[in-house]
Enzyme design. Structure first.
Site, PDB file in Angstrom:
ATOM      1  N   GLN A 179      49.521 -56.183  -0.235  1.00 54.49           N
ATOM      2  CA  GLN A 179      49.381 -55.592  -1.560  1.00 54.49           C
ATOM      3  C   GLN A 179      50.140 -56.344  -2.655  1.00 54.49           C
ATOM      4  O   GLN A 179      49.748 -56.305  -3.811  1.00 54.49           O
ATOM      5  CB  GLN A 179      49.806 -54.123  -1.524  1.00 54.49           C
ATOM      6  CG  GLN A 179      48.862 -53.281  -0.676  1.00 54.49           C
ATOM      7  CD  GLN A 179      49.258 -51.830  -0.644  1.00 54.49           C
ATOM      8  OE1 GLN A 179      50.051 -51.408   0.180  1.00 54.49           O
ATOM      9  NE2 GLN A 179      48.718 -51.030  -1.547  1.00 54.49           N
ATOM     10  N   HIS A 190      36.959 -61.552   0.918  1.00 53.99           N
ATOM     11  CA  HIS A 190      36.240 -62.778   0.552  1.00 53.99           C
ATOM     12  C   HIS A 190      34.762 -62.684   0.927  1.00 53.99           C
ATOM     13  O   HIS A 190      33.898 -63.134   0.202  1.00 53.99           O
ATOM     14  CB  HIS A 190      36.865 -63.998   1.251  1.00 53.99           C
ATOM     15  CG  HIS A 190      38.245 -64.291   0.743  1.00 53.99           C
ATOM     16  ND1 HIS A 190      39.173 -65.042   1.439  1.00 53.99           N
ATOM     17  CD2 HIS A 190      38.873 -63.920  -0.403  1.00 53.99           C
ATOM     18  CE1 HIS A 190      40.297 -65.109   0.739  1.00 53.99           C
ATOM     19  NE2 HIS A 190      40.133 -64.444  -0.376  1.00 53.99           N
ATOM     20  N   ASP A 205      44.421 -62.310  -3.155  1.00 58.42           N
ATOM     21  CA  ASP A 205      44.753 -63.739  -3.074  1.00 58.42           C
ATOM     22  C   ASP A 205      46.063 -64.065  -3.800  1.00 58.42           C
ATOM     23  O   ASP A 205      46.867 -64.860  -3.320  1.00 58.42           O
ATOM     24  CB  ASP A 205      43.639 -64.593  -3.689  1.00 58.42           C
ATOM     25  CG  ASP A 205      42.408 -64.670  -2.785  1.00 58.42           C
ATOM     26  OD1 ASP A 205      42.409 -63.989  -1.739  1.00 58.42           O
ATOM     27  OD2 ASP A 205      41.462 -65.398  -3.131  1.00 58.42           O
ATOM     28  N   ASN A 226      52.466 -48.929  10.306  1.00 62.44           N
ATOM     29  CA  ASN A 226      52.247 -48.008   9.197  1.00 62.44           C
ATOM     30  C   ASN A 226      50.911 -47.288   9.354  1.00 62.44           C
ATOM     31  O   ASN A 226      49.860 -47.922   9.431  1.00 62.44           O
ATOM     32  CB  ASN A 226      52.238 -48.778   7.871  1.00 62.44           C
ATOM     33  CG  ASN A 226      52.002 -47.873   6.668  1.00 62.44           C
ATOM     34  OD1 ASN A 226      52.848 -47.034   6.357  1.00 62.44           O
ATOM     35  ND2 ASN A 226      50.863 -48.005   6.023  1.00 62.44           N
ATOM     36  N   ASN A 256      54.220 -40.454   5.645  1.00 61.54           N
ATOM     37  CA  ASN A 256      53.683 -40.764   4.315  1.00 61.54           C
ATOM     38  C   ASN A 256      52.775 -39.627   3.913  1.00 61.54           C
ATOM     39  O   ASN A 256      51.896 -39.241   4.692  1.00 61.54           O
ATOM     40  CB  ASN A 256      52.827 -42.036   4.340  1.00 61.54           C
ATOM     41  CG  ASN A 256      53.630 -43.279   4.684  1.00 61.54           C
ATOM     42  OD1 ASN A 256      54.856 -43.249   4.727  1.00 61.54           O
ATOM     43  ND2 ASN A 256      52.928 -44.379   4.914  1.00 61.54           N
ATOM     44  N   TYR A 286      50.788 -37.835   0.223  1.00 60.68           N
ATOM     45  CA  TYR A 286      50.585 -37.899  -1.226  1.00 60.68           C
ATOM     46  C   TYR A 286      49.969 -36.646  -1.808  1.00 60.68           C
ATOM     47  O   TYR A 286      50.154 -36.333  -2.968  1.00 60.68           O
ATOM     48  CB  TYR A 286      49.647 -39.069  -1.562  1.00 60.68           C
ATOM     49  CG  TYR A 286      50.243 -40.423  -1.313  1.00 60.68           C
ATOM     50  CD1 TYR A 286      50.258 -40.992  -0.045  1.00 60.68           C
ATOM     51  CD2 TYR A 286      50.807 -41.139  -2.354  1.00 60.68           C
ATOM     52  CE1 TYR A 286      50.812 -42.236   0.180  1.00 60.68           C
ATOM     53  CE2 TYR A 286      51.362 -42.394  -2.144  1.00 60.68           C
ATOM     54  CZ  TYR A 286      51.363 -42.939  -0.881  1.00 60.68           C
ATOM     55  OH  TYR A 286      51.923 -44.174  -0.661  1.00 60.68           O
TER      56      TYR A 286
HETATM   57  C1  BGC Z   1      49.400 -46.856   2.247  1.00 58.21           C
HETATM   58  C2  BGC Z   1      49.682 -47.737   1.040  1.00 58.21           C
HETATM   59  C3  BGC Z   1      48.809 -47.319  -0.125  1.00 58.21           C
HETATM   60  C4  BGC Z   1      49.105 -45.878  -0.451  1.00 58.21           C
HETATM   61  C5  BGC Z   1      48.349 -45.334  -1.660  1.00 58.21           C
HETATM   62  C6  BGC Z   1      49.229 -45.405   1.915  1.00 58.21           C
HETATM   63  O1  BGC Z   1      48.244 -44.869   2.745  1.00 58.21           O
HETATM   64  O2  BGC Z   1      50.368 -47.043   3.236  1.00 58.21           O
HETATM   65  O3  BGC Z   1      49.504 -49.058   1.408  1.00 58.21           O
HETATM   66  O4  BGC Z   1      48.969 -48.137  -1.243  1.00 58.21           O
HETATM   67  O5  BGC Z   1      48.770 -45.082   0.652  1.00 58.21           O
HETATM   68  O6  BGC Z   1      46.990 -45.311  -1.418  1.00 58.21           O
END
Ligand code: BGC
Length: 555
Positions: free
Chosen positions: A51, A71, A84, A198, A343, A345
């Site tokens: 990233q 690509h 890239d 991850n 993780n 969100y």
């Molecule tokens: C990932 C990240 C990603 C983030 C937001 C996570 O699932 O580990 O690489 O940028 O979410 O989408």
């Protein structure tokens, strides 16, 4: 009641004002009884190699599955872009460390690119330049007392190994172990915090089950489970190797990072929806957590039974599509993590997938096996720059408490949490997001969950996988048109730094842009600033309602 309404209206006005004019808002209440995080709380910020690094073929770096896919099939990416060059951290890493320092965090979580270190994936070819790149980064961090937290695999598989079947081929187990051995040998004297992989769920289901992440197999219901099986064994082998050969002299810790969106029952009074929620969390988190963190190991019973029964009904015979572990393997995988990395969100509302599990999913598929429909339709949660990400902090609390109860109080590190927008420096929506989610983390800590750290995603704007450069998660803005990819702190960088410094959330701290930021903001393309301002304005009203609920909850 009317007082609460008044409070909500004032909040809305304050947020509206702050998001548009960057004036300091006076949110009042939650600050006055500021709660503190534990003294030794780990504060961090994160990124991942593909990233941010760029330098996709610099020196002797090999091709990764993301290089290959972006690509060969640029149309799979929203803006047809690739990584890239991206934020060019391959050259700008010193500035990255400076930013990490400015944030007052104690930890920087980043990942290693397998093909940068072993261009073809095998140990016959090791890149001196690749090894040196991460070595320099680690030394620079240590110079300023910042703990490197290294992810060995954040989705960058060497393309050559994909041609062998990638994670679906058991050969990946010794190969991943060779790669891990090398990096533990190279960096283990200085790196004391490791995660192997991850987000296994994304690696397997989004990589092999559907056409989403590289290698985008789009083969539902079978390879994702092979991937998960091999991945768990590979993870366990690396942890055993670390514990036997490295940990005794290097004295570090090693774990894994899982992920999920919290599945909230659509109707909390419906037993069926509550069951759907239990099932979803077992399929998303339990798939990988149960073998490692539960008392008896192995996949969750509900997964084993459902996939075995469905496989039989679907004519697969006696062999389940979910592979079986031997007793020895169950034993070898169990306990292979020194902490629980998570993780998260956002959240979804869940309900069962119709009667007899009929409905919209391909048969067989992960979703059909799980038998749950997830959606955010009808919720009044504030949105973000990503279609899938809506703000519901209670989901973070629920998830942390679930992990706490289910796995007998493991140490939990929130290894990623953050929000996207579409650009700009006045990201008050991101400030609010972190304040709210951190508040939920504090609630979980106060209710007994052993959460020892929080790592904000992300250090800077970067290549957001399928979304390319259209979605921004950074605390730092990156000018992707400037040759040196100039980085500028957003408002959220200042606020997050203040949280890390004081170990507390200060709800009233909403600084305005300083002179330097104003100059940069004036140069941003109009599109970026307008999109950001509109998003912030919409966000602030719905957020005010949410804050009202939080206040009510705490009062
Ligand atoms: C990932 C990240 C990603 C983030 C937001 C996570 O699932 O580990 O690489 O940028 O979410 O989408």
């Amino acid at each position: 009641m009317w007082q609460m309404l008044l409070k909500i209206t004032l909040l809305a006005l304050a947020l509206e004002q702050s998001s548009r004019c960057a004036a300091a808002a006076t949110l009042g209440s939650p600050t006055s009884n500021a709660r503190h995080f534990p003294n030794d709380f780990l504060w961090g910020v994160g990124s991942s190699s593909y990233q941010i690094e760029g330098g996709w073929n610099a020196d002797d770096k090999g091709e990764s599955i993301w290089d290959y896919m972006t690509h060969k099939n640029p149309e799979k990416i929203v803006d047809q872009s690739n990584g890239d060059i991206t934020a060019d951290s391959y050259h700008q890493w010193r500035r990255d460390v400076e930013m990490v320092r400015e944030l007052h965090v104690t930890t920087y979580r980043f990942s290693l690119s397998w093909p940068r270190i072993m261009p073809g994936g095998y140990m016959n070819q090791v890149s001196t330049a690749g090894i040196k790149y991460y070595s320099n980064l680690i030394d620079e961090l240590l110079k300023y007392n910042i703990t490197p937290m290294v992810t060995i695999y954040h989705w960058e598989l060497p393309q050559r190994l994909q041609e062998l079947g990638g994670w679906t081929n058991p050969e990946i187990i010794p190969l991943f172990k060779d790669y891990a051995r090398l990096v533990l040998e190279m960096y283990g004297d200085r790196v004391k915090l490791w995660t192997t992989i991850n987000e296994p769920w994304h690696v397997c289901e989004h990589g092999y089950g559907v056409d989403y992440m590289a290698p985008s197999y789009n083969f539902p219901g079978i390879p994702a489970y092979l991937c998960g099986h091999n991945l768990l064994k590979a993870h366990a082998e690396v942890v055993h190797m670390y514990r036997e050969h490295f940990q005794p002299r290097q004295a570090g810790r090693i774990g894994i990072t899982l992920d999920t969106s919290w599945p909230e029952p659509r109707n909390p009074d419906s037993a069926e929806d509550r069951e759907a929620s239990d099932r979803a969390v077992q399929f998303y988190v339990g798939w990988f957590a149960h073998p490692i963190f539960s008392k008896h190991g192995n996949y969750p019973k509900i997964m084993i039974e459902r996939i075995r029964n469905l496989s039989k009904q679907q004519g697969f015979g006696a062999r389940s599509r979910l592979p079986e572990f031997t007793n020895e393997e169950i034993h070898r995988i169990r306990g292979t993590s020194d902490f629980f990395g998570i993780n998260s969100y956002t959240s979804n509302l869940v309900t069962p997938n119709g009667h007899n599990n009929t409905g919209k999913f391909p048969v067989p598929s992960f979703n059909h096996d799980m038998g749950v429909v997830e959606s955010q339709a009808g919720v009044d949660w504030p949105g973000s720059g990503s279609f899938w990400l809506k703000v519901y902090p209670k989901g973070m609390y629920n998830l942390l408490m679930w992990i706490h109860r289910e796995y007998n109080g493991p140490e939990i590190i929130v290894t990623e949490n953050g929000v996207s927008d579409r650009g700009g420096l006045e990201d008050y929506a991101r400030v609010d997001y972190h304040n709210l989610y951190l508040s939920a983390v504090l609630d979980a800590i106060e209710d007994g969950a052993n959460v020892s750290g929080y790592i904000a995603w992300s250090l800077m704007d970067s290549y957001e996988w399928k979304a390319g450069y259209t979605e921004k998660f950074g605390l730092y803005h990156v000018d992707f048109s400037a040759p040196n990819r100039t980085r500028t702190p957003k408002i959220s960088a200042r606020v997050f730094a203040n949280i890390c410094k004081t170990n507390a959330i200060d709800w009233s701290y909403r600084p305005a842009l300083d002179e330097h930021q104003l100059v940069v903001a004036a140069r941003l393309p109009a599109l970026e600033t307008e999109a950001a301002a509109n998003a912030a304005a919409t966000f602030s009203w719905s957020l005010a309602l949410l804050l009202g609920v939080v206040l009510a909850w705490h009062s």
